[in-house]
Design a protein around this motif. Sequence first.
Motif, mmCIF file in Angstrom:
data_model
loop_
_atom_site.group_PDB
_atom_site.id
_atom_site.type_symbol
_atom_site.label_atom_id
_atom_site.label_comp_id
_atom_site.label_asym_id
_atom_site.label_seq_id
_atom_site.Cartn_x
_atom_site.Cartn_y
_atom_site.Cartn_z
ATOM 1 N N GLN A 303 0.828 -1.209 0.000
ATOM 2 C CA GLN A 303 0.000 0.000 0.000
ATOM 3 C C GLN A 303 0.863 1.260 0.000
ATOM 4 O O GLN A 303 0.583 2.217 -0.730
ATOM 5 N N LYS A 304 1.912 1.258 0.815
ATOM 6 C CA LYS A 304 2.780 2.444 0.876
ATOM 7 C C LYS A 304 3.506 2.649 -0.451
ATOM 8 O O LYS A 304 3.599 3.778 -0.957
ATOM 9 N N ALA A 305 4.029 1.566 -1.011
ATOM 10 C CA ALA A 305 4.733 1.676 -2.285
ATOM 11 C C ALA A 305 3.790 2.075 -3.405
ATOM 12 O O ALA A 305 4.145 2.862 -4.292
ATOM 13 N N GLY A 306 2.570 1.530 -3.373
ATOM 14 C CA GLY A 306 1.603 1.879 -4.401
ATOM 15 C C GLY A 306 1.300 3.364 -4.409
ATOM 16 O O GLY A 306 1.169 3.983 -5.467
ATOM 17 N N SER A 307 1.207 3.949 -3.222
ATOM 18 C CA SER A 307 0.930 5.381 -3.127
ATOM 19 C C SER A 307 2.153 6.207 -3.490
ATOM 20 O O SER A 307 2.069 7.158 -4.267
ATOM 21 N N PRO A 314 -4.103 3.515 -1.874
ATOM 22 C CA PRO A 314 -3.920 2.192 -1.260
ATOM 23 C C PRO A 314 -5.058 1.224 -1.574
ATOM 24 O O PRO A 314 -4.813 0.048 -1.850
ATOM 25 N N LYS A 315 -6.293 1.709 -1.528
ATOM 26 C CA LYS A 315 -7.436 0.832 -1.829
ATOM 27 C C LYS A 315 -7.381 0.333 -3.269
ATOM 28 O O LYS A 315 -7.663 -0.845 -3.554
ATOM 29 N N ALA A 316 -6.986 1.212 -4.207
ATOM 30 C CA ALA A 316 -6.891 0.808 -5.616
ATOM 31 C C ALA A 316 -5.814 -0.247 -5.801
ATOM 32 O O ALA A 316 -5.992 -1.210 -6.562
ATOM 33 N N VAL A 317 -4.693 -0.085 -5.110
ATOM 34 C CA VAL A 317 -3.597 -1.063 -5.213
ATOM 35 C C VAL A 317 -4.063 -2.436 -4.734
ATOM 36 O O VAL A 317 -3.818 -3.457 -5.391
ATOM 37 N N ALA A 491 0.852 7.372 1.863
ATOM 38 C CA ALA A 491 1.882 6.454 2.372
ATOM 39 C C ALA A 491 2.231 6.797 3.816
ATOM 40 O O ALA A 491 2.421 5.902 4.651
ATOM 41 N N ASP A 492 2.323 8.094 4.140
ATOM 42 C CA ASP A 492 2.586 8.504 5.525
ATOM 43 C C ASP A 492 1.467 8.021 6.450
ATOM 44 O O ASP A 492 1.720 7.522 7.555
ATOM 45 N N LEU A 493 0.224 8.172 5.988
ATOM 46 C CA LEU A 493 -0.919 7.800 6.816
ATOM 47 C C LEU A 493 -0.973 6.292 7.036
ATOM 48 O O LEU A 493 -1.262 5.822 8.146
ATOM 49 N N VAL A 494 -0.686 5.524 6.000
ATOM 50 C CA VAL A 494 -0.632 4.063 6.147
ATOM 51 C C VAL A 494 0.412 3.682 7.196
ATOM 52 O O VAL A 494 0.175 2.810 8.052
ATOM 53 N N THR A 495 1.581 4.335 7.154
ATOM 54 C CA THR A 495 2.646 4.049 8.119
ATOM 55 C C THR A 495 2.194 4.343 9.544
ATOM 56 O O THR A 495 2.407 3.539 10.461
ATOM 57 N N LEU A 496 1.562 5.498 9.754
ATOM 58 C CA LEU A 496 1.094 5.869 11.089
ATOM 59 C C LEU A 496 0.031 4.900 11.594
ATOM 60 O O LEU A 496 0.043 4.497 12.769
ATOM 61 N N MET A 497 -0.895 4.512 10.724
ATOM 62 C CA MET A 497 -1.954 3.603 11.137
ATOM 63 C C MET A 497 -1.399 2.232 11.499
ATOM 64 O O MET A 497 -1.789 1.631 12.512
ATOM 65 N N ASP A 498 -0.486 1.741 10.695
ATOM 66 C CA ASP A 498 0.121 0.440 10.965
ATOM 67 C C ASP A 498 0.916 0.475 12.265
ATOM 68 O O ASP A 498 0.817 -0.435 13.098
ATOM 69 N N ALA A 509 -6.528 0.491 4.163
ATOM 70 C CA ALA A 509 -6.904 1.216 2.941
ATOM 71 C C ALA A 509 -8.385 1.595 2.961
ATOM 72 O O ALA A 509 -8.765 2.676 2.508
ATOM 73 N N GLN A 510 -9.225 0.694 3.481
ATOM 74 C CA GLN A 510 -10.668 0.966 3.530
ATOM 75 C C GLN A 510 -10.973 2.131 4.464
ATOM 76 O O GLN A 510 -11.836 2.971 4.172
ATOM 77 N N HIS A 511 -10.265 2.210 5.594
ATOM 78 C CA HIS A 511 -10.500 3.316 6.530
ATOM 79 C C HIS A 511 -10.102 4.651 5.908
ATOM 80 O O HIS A 511 -10.780 5.660 6.110
ATOM 81 N N ILE A 512 -8.999 4.664 5.161
ATOM 82 C CA ILE A 512 -8.588 5.899 4.490
ATOM 83 C C ILE A 512 -9.627 6.307 3.455
ATOM 84 O O ILE A 512 -10.016 7.476 3.364
ATOM 85 N N GLU A 513 -10.095 5.343 2.679
ATOM 86 C CA GLU A 513 -11.119 5.638 1.674
ATOM 87 C C GLU A 513 -12.396 6.152 2.338
ATOM 88 O O GLU A 513 -13.066 7.054 1.813
ATOM 89 N N THR A 514 -12.729 5.619 3.505
ATOM 90 C CA THR A 514 -13.956 6.040 4.199
ATOM 91 C C THR A 514 -13.894 7.507 4.599
ATOM 92 O O THR A 514 -14.848 8.263 4.360
#
Length: 567
Positions: A303-307, A314-317, A491-498, A509-514
């Motif tokens: 997800q991070k690399a995709g972004s 991330p959701k699209a990836v 990508a930053d947001l995915v890192t923080l969430m993880d 990815a779903q939470h970000i899309e929401t």
Amino acid sequence: MRVLCVAEKPSIAKSITQILSGGQFTSRTTANKYIRNYDFDYPQTRAQFTVTSVSGHLTAHDFPDTHRKWHSCDPISLFDAPVETFVSKDGKDIEKNLKSEARRADMLMIWTDCDREGEHIGSEVKRVCRSAKANIIVKRARFSAIIAQQIHNAAQHPVELDQAQADAVEARIVLDLRIGAAFTRMQTKTLQDAIAQVEGSVVSYGPCQFPTLGFVVQRYLQVKNFVSEPFWYIFLSLSRPSSSQGDNVETEFKWRRVHLFDHDAAAVIYEHVISNPITRVTKVVEKDTKKWKPLPLTTVELQKAGSRLLKLAPKAVLDIAEKLYNQGFLSYPRTETDQFDPQFDFMPLIEKQAVDPAWGAFAQGLQQGEFSSPRRGKNNDKAHPPIHPTAHAGGLQGNEKKVYEFITRRFLACCSKDAEGSMTTVDVTCGGEAFYATGLVVHRRNYLDVYPYDKWTGSRVPDFAEGEEFQPSVCELREGHTSSPKYLTEADLVTLMDKNGIGTDATIAQHIETVINREYVLEEYEGGTKYLLPSTLGIGLIEGYNEMGLEKSVSKPQLRREVRYVR
């Protein structure tokens, strides 16, 4: 003995069947067009096997009619209201198939993913099958990869279902329902009565959704409230011919103090340096260095690399990776594991990539002695191996091609060797102050030849000898300013969430899309990079809750993290 095996997904059921049956099986259709039943003899345990599957969770949860309608009760009463568990509408045909097969079976063997969610789905399957045949024996097959040795071992040595793990997931699901429904009704009704702009809209709340929004708001406020400060540093450089090319090369020597925020102190030091400008080389060190090849690929890293690299949400990836998985081109793309099983067979997969015009030659090199075992990360979810290509896909286009190419190049890079080079560090003193310069020479690119997403470049420093002295070409006191932090990227947001345990690798990815779809977060582009900024409503929601002074903030990750790891 007749054994009913139930996997979490149709694709896993088919893979298990092919391994255990040796390709000798019959199949039957079910009322669900995606699910088939596979029958074969398994002489290793003197049993007749039927392998089928579910499609994820079988059940759903909701309040009864007395509490389901928005105006039927005070939102706070939802924390004590009964919660009904029922087979979802999409699961009715699957439930019917499980009951029919369970009546003919002596043993139920659960083959769901070996993680908490898989354990919970297994408990749902157990409940359905026991409703059809109360005395059916229930066992659990444990495996970490879809490879023959592990699948046979799991079939021959089943264990007990971990009910504690299943109960933990059940508790989290019910808690999320209560919190989400109560807060959504409360804040929607409150804001609709007070703000005309939200009239007719649902202002939703989610235990993962709000900490996700909180990260975005927090960074936005850091940027908004940032005040730049001046600092001063000594710039020292020397221009001299390079030994390799003969052209003049300017070598910058960085100040060991980096910089000072006190101008007067920096000026005093600079005056002392400029009054004694002869620079002396105190040490020259050249040592071998490496750039480590990447770790095997996890869902979060994808997800991070995709972004960051592919410029895809991330959701699209994940959606693309899931599609490629269903087409047989990739392994299962939802995994926390960044280490391959010691028994993983790499060469057949590498051989499949040898025909590709872009990276085929590199794959052939791995077959001819350039292979090196992948690095082992620290994570293993015991459910799926790292994401990797399972077949060559030559006809892909657009974003599907981009995602497949990244995953394949990542896999080949993992199987290659680290890049090798040498680094030279030159330490000098000038006017009693310490400075240094570094140079890098890449000798063997190795994995970098197939993985263009990593960069490793440098410049060679001219030859220096310990003890030599020189007059610098430039010695100046320069001013700089501290830089504002940037808004969050996906990508930053995915890192923080993880890092903070918000969501899982499969749901981040779903939470970000929401939060984007709810218009709590807006997407803005600057210089080709997409940044996430909170909307006025998003800021208002977070600041409103923060001003309540709750003991544990709903916009911070701590509360959700504690819920996630409840046992």
